[in-house]
Design a protein around this motif. Structure first.
Motif, PDB file in Angstrom:
ATOM      1  N   GLU A   1      51.489  -5.659  25.003  1.00 43.11           N
ATOM      2  CA  GLU A   1      52.942  -5.651  24.824  1.00 43.11           C
ATOM      3  C   GLU A   1      53.421  -6.444  23.612  1.00 43.11           C
ATOM      4  N   PRO A   2      52.889  -7.640  23.324  1.00 43.85           N
ATOM      5  CA  PRO A   2      53.329  -8.336  22.107  1.00 43.85           C
ATOM      6  C   PRO A   2      53.090  -7.514  20.841  1.00 43.85           C
ATOM      7  N   ALA A   3      51.956  -6.819  20.780  1.00 40.96           N
ATOM      8  CA  ALA A   3      51.652  -5.987  19.610  1.00 40.96           C
ATOM      9  C   ALA A   3      52.593  -4.784  19.557  1.00 40.96           C
ATOM     10  N   GLN A   4      52.941  -4.230  20.700  1.00 38.96           N
ATOM     11  CA  GLN A   4      53.887  -3.127  20.736  1.00 38.96           C
ATOM     12  C   GLN A   4      55.247  -3.561  20.178  1.00 38.96           C
ATOM     13  N   LYS A   5      55.726  -4.693  20.642  1.00 37.89           N
ATOM     14  CA  LYS A   5      57.033  -5.182  20.187  1.00 37.89           C
ATOM     15  C   LYS A   5      57.024  -5.486  18.689  1.00 37.89           C
ATOM     16  N   ARG A   6      55.940  -6.102  18.231  1.00 38.47           N
ATOM     17  CA  ARG A   6      55.833  -6.424  16.815  1.00 38.47           C
ATOM     18  C   ARG A   6      55.820  -5.163  15.973  1.00 38.47           C
ATOM     19  N   ALA A   7      55.128  -4.133  16.455  1.00 34.70           N
ATOM     20  CA  ALA A   7      55.049  -2.872  15.711  1.00 34.70           C
ATOM     21  C   ALA A   7      56.429  -2.246  15.548  1.00 34.70           C
ATOM     22  N   ILE A   8      57.240  -2.270  16.597  1.00 31.00           N
ATOM     23  CA  ILE A   8      58.583  -1.683  16.533  1.00 31.00           C
ATOM     24  C   ILE A   8      59.464  -2.454  15.559  1.00 31.00           C
ATOM     25  N   VAL A   9      59.481  -3.773  15.697  1.00 30.83           N
ATOM     26  CA  VAL A   9      60.322  -4.591  14.818  1.00 30.83           C
ATOM     27  C   VAL A   9      59.851  -4.476  13.367  1.00 30.83           C
ATOM     28  N   ASP A  10      58.538  -4.470  13.146  1.00 27.83           N
ATOM     29  CA  ASP A  10      57.995  -4.318  11.794  1.00 27.83           C
ATOM     30  C   ASP A  10      58.417  -2.985  11.175  1.00 27.83           C
ATOM     31  N   ALA A  11      58.382  -1.922  11.980  1.00 28.50           N
ATOM     32  CA  ALA A  11      58.744  -0.603  11.456  1.00 28.50           C
ATOM     33  C   ALA A  11      60.185  -0.595  10.957  1.00 28.50           C
ATOM     34  N   CYS A  12      61.070  -1.250  11.702  1.00 25.70           N
ATOM     35  CA  CYS A  12      62.473  -1.330  11.275  1.00 25.70           C
ATOM     36  C   CYS A  12      62.614  -2.219  10.039  1.00 25.70           C
ATOM     37  N   CYS A  13      61.885  -3.311  10.011  1.00 29.91           N
ATOM     38  CA  CYS A  13      61.944  -4.206   8.848  1.00 29.91           C
ATOM     39  C   CYS A  13      61.476  -3.506   7.577  1.00 29.91           C
ATOM     40  N   CYS A  14      60.491  -2.626   7.695  1.00 33.76           N
ATOM     41  CA  CYS A  14      60.002  -1.897   6.528  1.00 33.76           C
ATOM     42  C   CYS A  14      61.105  -1.060   5.893  1.00 33.76           C
ATOM     43  N   THR A  15      61.843  -0.319   6.712  1.00 34.59           N
ATOM     44  CA  THR A  15      62.891   0.526   6.152  1.00 34.59           C
ATOM     45  C   THR A  15      64.093  -0.299   5.708  1.00 34.59           C
ATOM     46  N   LEU A  16      64.341  -1.415   6.372  1.00 30.55           N
ATOM     47  CA  LEU A  16      65.411  -2.308   5.914  1.00 30.55           C
ATOM     48  C   LEU A  16      65.071  -2.896   4.547  1.00 30.55           C
ATOM     49  N   LEU A  17      63.798  -3.206   4.339  1.00 30.28           N
ATOM     50  CA  LEU A  17      63.357  -3.705   3.029  1.00 30.28           C
ATOM     51  C   LEU A  17      63.547  -2.652   1.946  1.00 30.28           C
ATOM     52  N   GLU A  18      63.261  -1.409   2.285  1.00 26.77           N
ATOM     53  CA  GLU A  18      63.479  -0.328   1.320  1.00 26.77           C
ATOM     54  C   GLU A  18      64.946  -0.247   0.921  1.00 26.77           C
ATOM     55  N   PHE A  19      65.823  -0.379   1.914  1.00 27.66           N
ATOM     56  CA  PHE A  19      67.252  -0.346   1.615  1.00 27.66           C
ATOM     57  C   PHE A  19      67.641  -1.528   0.739  1.00 27.66           C
ATOM     58  N   LEU A  20      67.142  -2.711   1.065  1.00 28.10           N
ATOM     59  CA  LEU A  20      67.453  -3.902   0.274  1.00 28.10           C
ATOM     60  C   LEU A  20      66.997  -3.746  -1.168  1.00 28.10           C
ATOM     61  N   ALA A  21      65.831  -3.152  -1.345  1.00 30.88           N
ATOM     62  CA  ALA A  21      65.286  -3.001  -2.696  1.00 30.88           C
ATOM     63  C   ALA A  21      66.181  -2.147  -3.581  1.00 30.88           C
ATOM     64  N   GLY A  22      66.988  -1.290  -2.973  1.00 31.29           N
ATOM     65  CA  GLY A  22      67.875  -0.433  -3.740  1.00 31.29           C
ATOM     66  C   GLY A  22      69.213  -1.053  -4.079  1.00 31.29           C
ATOM     67  N   LEU A  23      69.482  -2.246  -3.547  1.00 29.33           N
ATOM     68  CA  LEU A  23      70.744  -2.919  -3.849  1.00 29.33           C
ATOM     69  C   LEU A  23      70.702  -3.547  -5.236  1.00 29.33           C
ATOM     70  N   GLU A  24      71.867  -3.696  -5.841  1.00 28.29           N
ATOM     71  CA  GLU A  24      71.930  -4.289  -7.183  1.00 28.29           C
ATOM     72  C   GLU A  24      71.504  -5.749  -7.166  1.00 28.29           C
ATOM     73  N   LEU A  25      71.917  -6.475  -6.135  1.00 28.60           N
ATOM     74  CA  LEU A  25      71.546  -7.882  -6.006  1.00 28.60           C
ATOM     75  C   LEU A  25      71.021  -8.140  -4.597  1.00 28.60           C
ATOM     76  N   PRO A  26      69.813  -7.675  -4.288  1.00 23.68           N
ATOM     77  CA  PRO A  26      69.298  -7.800  -2.917  1.00 23.68           C
ATOM     78  C   PRO A  26      69.152  -9.244  -2.461  1.00 23.68           C
ATOM     79  N   GLU A  27      68.969 -10.160  -3.404  1.00 25.91           N
ATOM     80  CA  GLU A  27      68.778 -11.560  -3.017  1.00 25.91           C
ATOM     81  C   GLU A  27      70.033 -12.170  -2.404  1.00 25.91           C
ATOM     82  N   ARG A  28      71.173 -11.511  -2.588  1.00 20.72           N
ATOM     83  CA  ARG A  28      72.416 -12.046  -2.019  1.00 20.72           C
ATOM     84  C   ARG A  28      72.644 -11.603  -0.578  1.00 20.72           C
TER      85      ARG A  28
END
Length: 285
Positions: free
Chosen positions: A108-135
């Motif tokens: 179960e811990p690995a299952q939960k981590r996999a789900i949260v990681d999957a969402c973080c991956c796509t959130l990172l992609e969105f951040l990378a497309g921002l003009e100032l992602p560091e903000r």
């Protein structure tokens, strides 16, 4: 502190350029499935000419997984709608690439981590497309995640944050998942970017050979509270809705919208955005 300091790429991020979904066979028979969706703006968003910040996504993967996802962007988040989109996209990408059978073999811990990681991956992609992602900070991408993933044998239910998930068969409530804060203990809800997202992500699995399910309902926070206030509890309202589905009185998005409008009679029940995903599974075909 920048959002980039909180979200770190997981191993699956390296595979984003590949097509998702396993090539080859589809498992088992396909079901006759009627999927009805409703997305509605709350009064606050209507008055301010803002879009609905809830997102619904359903997808049938080549590996046989049927994926249903709902995400509710926090109204205070700068990128609420985008975060909801990325949560749904990340979840679907994961289960297009991984069979439910393989996922359930993890602890179960690995299952939960996999789900949260999957969402973080796509959130990172969105951040990378921002003009100032560091903000961007954590709160700017706050969104809940509710989902169901089905194969021929199992139904996986995941719930992080508010809203509700209901599984019904033959007029009986088979499983219900309510918000952590449903009893008024806390007004806090949880998001995929919360530091304790893993701890508050609830996973539950049903064996379809032992526990048949005909109807599944996912709702965002706004719809959940209206369902709850109608009879003082969400479950009897859900069962009444499902009965209308069985009778054929609710068979499409228009019918779903009509019955929901009757439930939310008071303006206070329409302040928040509404999203509802209702599934009617019929015979195997």
């Amino acid at each position: 502190i920048s959002m980039l300091h909180f979200l770190t790429p997981c191993r699956s991020c390296d595979r984003r350029s590949r097509p998702h979904g396993r090539a080859g066979r589809r498992k088992g028979k396909r079901e006759s499935m009627n999927i009805m969706r409703y997305l509605g703006r709350g009064i606050h968003h209507e008055q301010n000419a803002m879009p609905c910040q809830d997102v619904i996504l359903d997808r049938r993967a080549e590996n046989g997984n049927q994926i249903l996802a709902l995400s509710d962007g926090a109204s205070s988040a700068a990128y609420a709608q985008q975060a909801a989109v990325e949560n749904c996209r990340g979840l679907c990408a994961y289960f297009e690439e991984h069979s439910l059978e393989d996922f359930l073999a993890l602890d179960e811990p690995a299952q939960k981590r996999a789900i949260v990681d999957a969402c973080c991956c796509t959130l990172l992609e969105f951040l990378a497309g921002l003009e100032l992602p560091e903000r961007a900070n954590r709160a700017d991408l706050a969104a809940t995640l509710l989902f169901v993933v089905m194969d021929e044998r199992h139904i996986l239910i995941g719930h992080l944050g508010d809203g509700g998930i209901f599984c019904v068969d033959d007029g009986k409530m088979v499983y219900a998942s309510a918000p952590d804060n449903r009893n008024g203990v806390s007004n806090r809800t949880y998001f995929t970017v919360s530091p304790d997202a893993d701890r508050h992500l609830r996973l539950h699995t049903l064996d379809r050979t032992q526990t048949p399910v005909r109807n599944i309902l996912l709702t965002s926070d706004g719809a959940y509270h209206a369902l709850k206030e109608y009879y003082g509890s969400a479950e009897p309202t859900v069962l009444e809705m499902i009965e209308l589905v069985k009778k054929g009185e609710v068979a499409d998005a228009a019918g779903l919208r009509s019955v929901l409008s009757q439930i939310a009679l008071a303006p206070i029940q329409r302040m928040d955005d509404w999203s509802v995903l209702l599934v009617d599974m019929q015979q195997h075909v």
